[in-house]
Scaffold this active site. Sequence first.
Site, PDB file in Angstrom:
ATOM      1  N   LYS A   1     -23.101  -2.606 -31.220  1.00 14.95           N
ATOM      2  CA  LYS A   1     -23.710  -1.270 -31.138  1.00 14.95           C
ATOM      3  C   LYS A   1     -25.054  -1.290 -31.863  1.00 14.95           C
ATOM      4  O   LYS A   1     -25.135  -1.641 -33.040  1.00 14.95           O
ATOM      5  CB  LYS A   1     -22.752  -0.271 -31.788  1.00 14.95           C
ATOM      6  CG  LYS A   1     -22.830   1.120 -31.232  1.00 14.95           C
ATOM      7  CD  LYS A   1     -21.666   1.928 -31.799  1.00 14.95           C
ATOM      8  CE  LYS A   1     -21.728   3.359 -31.366  1.00 14.95           C
ATOM      9  NZ  LYS A   1     -20.736   4.176 -32.067  1.00 14.95           N
TER      10      LYS A   1
HETATM   11  C1  E4P Z   1     -20.420   7.323 -30.680  1.00 12.61           C
HETATM   12  O1  E4P Z   1     -20.264   6.153 -30.483  1.00 12.61           O
HETATM   13  C2  E4P Z   1     -20.363   7.948 -32.009  1.00 12.61           C
HETATM   14  O2  E4P Z   1     -19.517   7.177 -32.818  1.00 12.61           O
HETATM   15  C3  E4P Z   1     -19.777   9.318 -31.982  1.00 12.61           C
HETATM   16  O3  E4P Z   1     -19.399   9.716 -30.684  1.00 12.61           O
HETATM   17  C4  E4P Z   1     -20.518  10.322 -32.771  1.00 12.61           C
HETATM   18  O4  E4P Z   1     -19.786  11.532 -32.705  1.00 12.61           O
HETATM   19  P1  E4P Z   1     -20.021  12.729 -33.724  1.00 12.61           P
HETATM   20  O5  E4P Z   1     -21.283  13.432 -33.342  1.00 12.61           O
HETATM   21  O6  E4P Z   1     -18.822  13.605 -33.533  1.00 12.61           O
HETATM   22  O7  E4P Z   1     -20.102  12.131 -35.108  1.00 12.61           O
END
Ligand code: E4P
Length: 218
Positions: A87
């Site tokens: 990522k």
């Molecule tokens: C995506 O990969 C992120 O980990 C995640 O969806 C972020 O979500 P949030 O805005 O609820 O923290």
Amino acid sequence: MKFFIDTANLEQIKEAEALGVLDGVTTNPSLMAKEGITGQENILKHYVDICTIVEGDVSAEVVSTDFDGMVKEGEALAKLHEQIVVKIPMIKEGVKALKYFSDKGIRTNCTLVFSAGQALLAAKAGATYVSPFLGRLDDISTDGLNLISEIRLIYDNYAFDTQILAASIRHTMHVIDCAKLGADVMTGPLSSIEGLLKHPLTDIGLAKFLADYKKGNS
Ligand code: E4P
């Protein structure tokens, strides 16, 4: 549509896996910290633990913000397990890293995407997944779902292979709306997936079926 769970909590991952509809897991440094996973060794072990629970892709995020650092970290993460997807944040150095990994056949998830332009760039750089954060856009009174439809249109126009991973999903309606718009993947909390099965008429209907059965068979 693939279902990913957005957590580093092993119990929740096991619960989602047991439902039989889980296709993968996304994590981020905040989610890892929430579970108290700290220190390089523990963090890497935790990713492997997640990979042994699920069969699908597991996104593991780099914390470096320079190209060399991202490459070093990403290569080490990718070596951990074949299910790992590296990522990478949507920053200039991140775009270079996406291209580097794409050329090497290492799968990536471009994270922190908030505009169609960023998604276009991620696809050009060869990202495997692009993660538009729709909940965080909704939080600031901007239509997150509109971003999903813009990206879908652009990717379809040019037949980009990059998969749209609708992220920052907060509830079940987000999942349904993303499915209508053609997102390839959703990632959200377990509650957003379990919410899909709920309907009061199902509960009322089942109670009646069971009561009628009991009347004739007791
Ligand atoms: C995506 O990969 C992120 O980990 C995640 O969806 C972020 O979500 P949030 O805005 O609820 O923290």
